[in-house]
Scaffold this motif. Sequence first.
Motif, PDB file in Angstrom:
ATOM      1  N   SER A 392     -15.376  -0.517  50.520  1.00  0.00           N
ATOM      2  CA  SER A 392     -14.318  -1.481  50.166  1.00  0.00           C
ATOM      3  C   SER A 392     -14.943  -2.488  49.066  1.00  0.00           C
ATOM      4  CB  SER A 392     -13.620  -2.240  51.147  1.00  0.00           C
ATOM      5  OG  SER A 392     -14.591  -2.951  51.761  1.00  0.00           O
ATOM      6  N   ARG A 393     -14.001  -3.159  48.459  1.00  0.00           N
ATOM      7  CA  ARG A 393     -14.216  -4.302  47.590  1.00  0.00           C
ATOM      8  C   ARG A 393     -13.318  -5.192  47.581  1.00  0.00           C
ATOM      9  NH1 ARG A 393     -13.279  -1.465  41.403  1.00  0.00           N
ATOM     10  NH2 ARG A 393     -10.958  -2.038  41.404  1.00  0.00           N
ATOM     11  N   PRO A 394     -13.715  -6.487  47.324  1.00  0.00           N
ATOM     12  CA  PRO A 394     -12.980  -7.497  47.344  1.00  0.00           C
ATOM     13  C   PRO A 394     -11.986  -7.363  46.103  1.00  0.00           C
ATOM     14  CG  PRO A 394     -14.958  -8.442  46.613  1.00  0.00           C
ATOM     15  CD  PRO A 394     -15.160  -6.883  47.190  1.00  0.00           C
ATOM     16  N   ASP A 395     -10.883  -8.274  45.950  1.00  0.00           N
ATOM     17  CA  ASP A 395      -9.824  -8.444  44.810  1.00  0.00           C
ATOM     18  C   ASP A 395     -10.785  -9.127  43.764  1.00  0.00           C
ATOM     19  OD1 ASP A 395      -8.000  -8.644  43.188  1.00  0.00           O
ATOM     20  OD2 ASP A 395      -6.537  -9.867  44.279  1.00  0.00           O
ATOM     21  N   ARG A 396     -10.606  -8.436  42.375  1.00  0.00           N
ATOM     22  CA  ARG A 396     -11.503  -9.040  41.388  1.00  0.00           C
ATOM     23  C   ARG A 396     -10.535  -9.912  40.445  1.00  0.00           C
ATOM     24  NH1 ARG A 396     -14.598  -4.029  38.834  1.00  0.00           N
ATOM     25  NH2 ARG A 396     -12.509  -3.246  39.092  1.00  0.00           N
ATOM     26  N   HIS A 397      -9.251  -9.835  40.875  1.00  0.00           N
ATOM     27  CA  HIS A 397      -8.135 -10.488  40.148  1.00  0.00           C
ATOM     28  C   HIS A 397      -7.323 -11.363  40.850  1.00  0.00           C
ATOM     29  CE1 HIS A 397      -9.008  -7.340  37.075  1.00  0.00           C
ATOM     30  NE2 HIS A 397      -8.933  -6.630  38.172  1.00  0.00           N
ATOM     31  N   THR A 442       6.377 -16.259  54.179  1.00  0.00           N
ATOM     32  CA  THR A 442       5.616 -17.003  55.063  1.00  0.00           C
ATOM     33  C   THR A 442       4.166 -17.300  54.582  1.00  0.00           C
ATOM     34  OG1 THR A 442       6.890 -16.328  56.968  1.00  0.00           O
ATOM     35  CG2 THR A 442       4.673 -17.508  57.441  1.00  0.00           C
ATOM     36  N   HIS A 443       3.666 -16.370  53.960  1.00  0.00           N
ATOM     37  CA  HIS A 443       2.204 -16.278  53.645  1.00  0.00           C
ATOM     38  C   HIS A 443       2.376 -17.269  52.164  1.00  0.00           C
ATOM     39  CE1 HIS A 443      -1.905 -15.346  53.219  1.00  0.00           C
ATOM     40  NE2 HIS A 443      -1.786 -15.046  52.011  1.00  0.00           N
ATOM     41  N   LEU A 444       3.279 -17.181  51.390  1.00  0.00           N
ATOM     42  CA  LEU A 444       3.462 -17.865  49.880  1.00  0.00           C
ATOM     43  C   LEU A 444       4.015 -19.296  50.431  1.00  0.00           C
ATOM     44  CD1 LEU A 444       5.224 -15.039  47.881  1.00  0.00           C
ATOM     45  CD2 LEU A 444       3.070 -15.944  47.753  1.00  0.00           C
ATOM     46  N   ARG A 445       4.699 -19.441  51.579  1.00  0.00           N
ATOM     47  CA  ARG A 445       5.585 -20.769  51.599  1.00  0.00           C
ATOM     48  C   ARG A 445       4.361 -21.633  52.272  1.00  0.00           C
ATOM     49  NH1 ARG A 445      11.174 -18.350  53.559  1.00  0.00           N
ATOM     50  NH2 ARG A 445      12.210 -18.267  51.547  1.00  0.00           N
ATOM     51  N   ALA A 446       3.327 -20.937  52.831  1.00  0.00           N
ATOM     52  CA  ALA A 446       2.075 -21.953  53.363  1.00  0.00           C
ATOM     53  C   ALA A 446       1.177 -22.182  52.243  1.00  0.00           C
ATOM     54  CB  ALA A 446       1.354 -21.016  54.394  1.00  0.00           C
ATOM     55  N   GLY A 447       1.501 -21.920  50.929  1.00  0.00           N
ATOM     56  CA  GLY A 447       0.616 -22.071  49.974  1.00  0.00           C
ATOM     57  C   GLY A 447      -0.674 -21.103  49.808  1.00  0.00           C
ATOM     58  N   HIS A 448      -0.491 -20.073  50.157  1.00  0.00           N
ATOM     59  CA  HIS A 448      -1.513 -18.703  50.145  1.00  0.00           C
ATOM     60  C   HIS A 448      -0.813 -17.895  49.086  1.00  0.00           C
ATOM     61  CE1 HIS A 448      -3.361 -20.681  53.600  1.00  0.00           C
ATOM     62  NE2 HIS A 448      -2.560 -20.545  54.511  1.00  0.00           N
ATOM     63  N   HIS A 449      -1.968 -17.057  48.642  1.00  0.00           N
ATOM     64  CA  HIS A 449      -1.512 -16.182  47.809  1.00  0.00           C
ATOM     65  C   HIS A 449      -2.254 -14.816  48.415  1.00  0.00           C
ATOM     66  CE1 HIS A 449       0.077 -18.541  44.452  1.00  0.00           C
ATOM     67  NE2 HIS A 449      -0.905 -19.451  44.758  1.00  0.00           N
ATOM     68  N   TRP A 450      -1.492 -13.703  47.925  1.00  0.00           N
ATOM     69  CA  TRP A 450      -1.713 -12.182  48.268  1.00  0.00           C
ATOM     70  C   TRP A 450      -2.754 -11.635  47.381  1.00  0.00           C
ATOM     71  CZ3 TRP A 450      -0.681 -10.647  53.009  1.00  0.00           C
ATOM     72  CH2 TRP A 450       0.642 -11.166  53.580  1.00  0.00           C
ATOM     73  N   THR A 451      -3.926 -11.047  48.006  1.00  0.00           N
ATOM     74  CA  THR A 451      -4.744 -10.596  47.115  1.00  0.00           C
ATOM     75  C   THR A 451      -4.597  -8.818  47.080  1.00  0.00           C
ATOM     76  OG1 THR A 451      -6.436 -10.176  49.121  1.00  0.00           O
ATOM     77  CG2 THR A 451      -6.415 -12.282  47.704  1.00  0.00           C
ATOM     78  N   ARG A 452      -5.545  -8.324  46.226  1.00  0.00           N
ATOM     79  CA  ARG A 452      -5.277  -6.843  46.144  1.00  0.00           C
ATOM     80  C   ARG A 452      -6.659  -6.045  46.391  1.00  0.00           C
ATOM     81  NH1 ARG A 452      -4.407  -4.283  41.839  1.00  0.00           N
ATOM     82  NH2 ARG A 452      -3.232  -2.665  42.587  1.00  0.00           N
ATOM     83  N   PRO A 453      -6.996  -6.161  47.275  1.00  0.00           N
ATOM     84  CA  PRO A 453      -8.593  -5.647  47.628  1.00  0.00           C
ATOM     85  C   PRO A 453      -8.410  -4.260  47.306  1.00  0.00           C
ATOM     86  CG  PRO A 453      -7.882  -6.903  49.357  1.00  0.00           C
ATOM     87  CD  PRO A 453      -6.900  -6.700  48.753  1.00  0.00           C
ATOM     88  N   ALA A 454      -9.644  -3.284  47.453  1.00  0.00           N
ATOM     89  CA  ALA A 454      -9.652  -1.774  47.429  1.00  0.00           C
ATOM     90  C   ALA A 454     -10.535  -1.281  48.309  1.00  0.00           C
ATOM     91  CB  ALA A 454      -9.979  -1.427  45.807  1.00  0.00           C
TER      92      ALA A 454
END
Length: 462
Positions: A392-397, A442-454
């Motif tokens: 796997s790799r983390p989200d680069r964007h 819930t994730h967005l309202r908590a001030g977090h953002h979603w990532t796109r790992p691979a």
Amino acid sequence: MTSALDATDSAPTHAELVRRTVNALGRIAHTDDWTKGMSIHYYLTYALHAGRGAYVVRAPLLWIDEWRRRWMAAREEGDQAAMATEKRYLHEQVLAALGSDPGVQVELWSRLPRWEEQGRRTLTASDIRKALGLGEEFRAWTEGLEAAGPRFDPFPVPGIPEGDELIALMEELRIPREDHADIAAAVDAVTDADSPWLWLLKRTLWLIRSRMGNSLSVPVGPFMSAHGTEGWWFYVVAFLAAAPQVREFHRSIEVPEEISAASLGVLGEKIALYRTGAGYGALVQHNFVMGVFCGRIYRLEQLDCVAWNGEVDVYVPHTAHPLTTVPDQAWADRVHAFLRRLPREYGKGAQWEQSAFTIRVDSWLLDPSLNHYLPEDHELRRFLAGLGNSRSRPDRHLTQDQRGLTAGDREAIQYTFGRYLGDLSDALSLTAETDVQHAVLTHLRAGHHWTRPAAGHSVLAD
């Protein structure tokens, strides 16, 4: 002049002849063909001056050269109103010519095909941008179309069905019924013989056909929302025209009918997704759909698989409900086995280790935060479990765009709500009904953002 206009307009054959003659003159006015071939000047002047012999004094020809000078000046200045005025003037002159000597029609009809071919051969990307009012952001696309294929039309435009047959084709491609009428109007406008859009369409189709199944990209332009029905639906028209060739290619490499239909149906899904978010249809992901119609993207086991030479990128579409696919090693091997039917360039190169490449899932679903919101037996957690300990790799964007959303945020909203959104406030105003929608918001309202790992499985590139 009035009587000539009235008399000629009453004859449909005259009107068609005039229209085509005027368009031919406009197309070749700025080329060397204007000075090389004087026959078009001769026959129009002969008719206007009621000549009776085989010789015409050169002086009367000056009227059309003077028209050309005015037309070119307006064209160079980009003065569309002046160009329209000059076109109307030329239209009246040709009508008058046919009215004073109807016998000249025979000569004009016989010579029009050659003049029209001269016009098609000499049109450039710059001409098309000027004719359609396309700005600098369209330069790379139009010049790419011009450079990548033959200078003039190598193929006729593939026939797009009409009436009920066109409706049937749009139904097969899952295009929403609410958009059928507008798309049908765009088909008529783009494929008109005198439309500059036809220059773009023919070259786009030529490139789709010539690059079917391989990794060479087709130049794709921006979404042309400000350029009428033709611009709004241009790529949909191109895909409708290309559909028979895509099906033929699928048959030639033995793609099962159900996979072919599901893959081509991505076109309608993307239009419907935009309609869900905006309230009206459009195709803004035409770059992705181009990959489908070039035979390099397939809908396999609910997932969209993009075949590159050294790896396969896999995306989870918003229509995958419930998501029952298990992306384990056996799944990766099946995807690879299917894609091996593509031209031999597929499988060349290596992603993570020598002699192998990767079937790799790129998705917000791989964000580890998702596990905090869903029960262990949830379908999405089962999906993630299929990837197991794959590389796997983390989200680069991770960067937020100008509207406060990351690429992972937008994908999460598209997948769970089937919506295109403008900004973060639009996302936060949504109402959650399912457990996955609750997790996303819930994730967005908590001030977090979603990532796109691979993450993905390596398979042998044999």
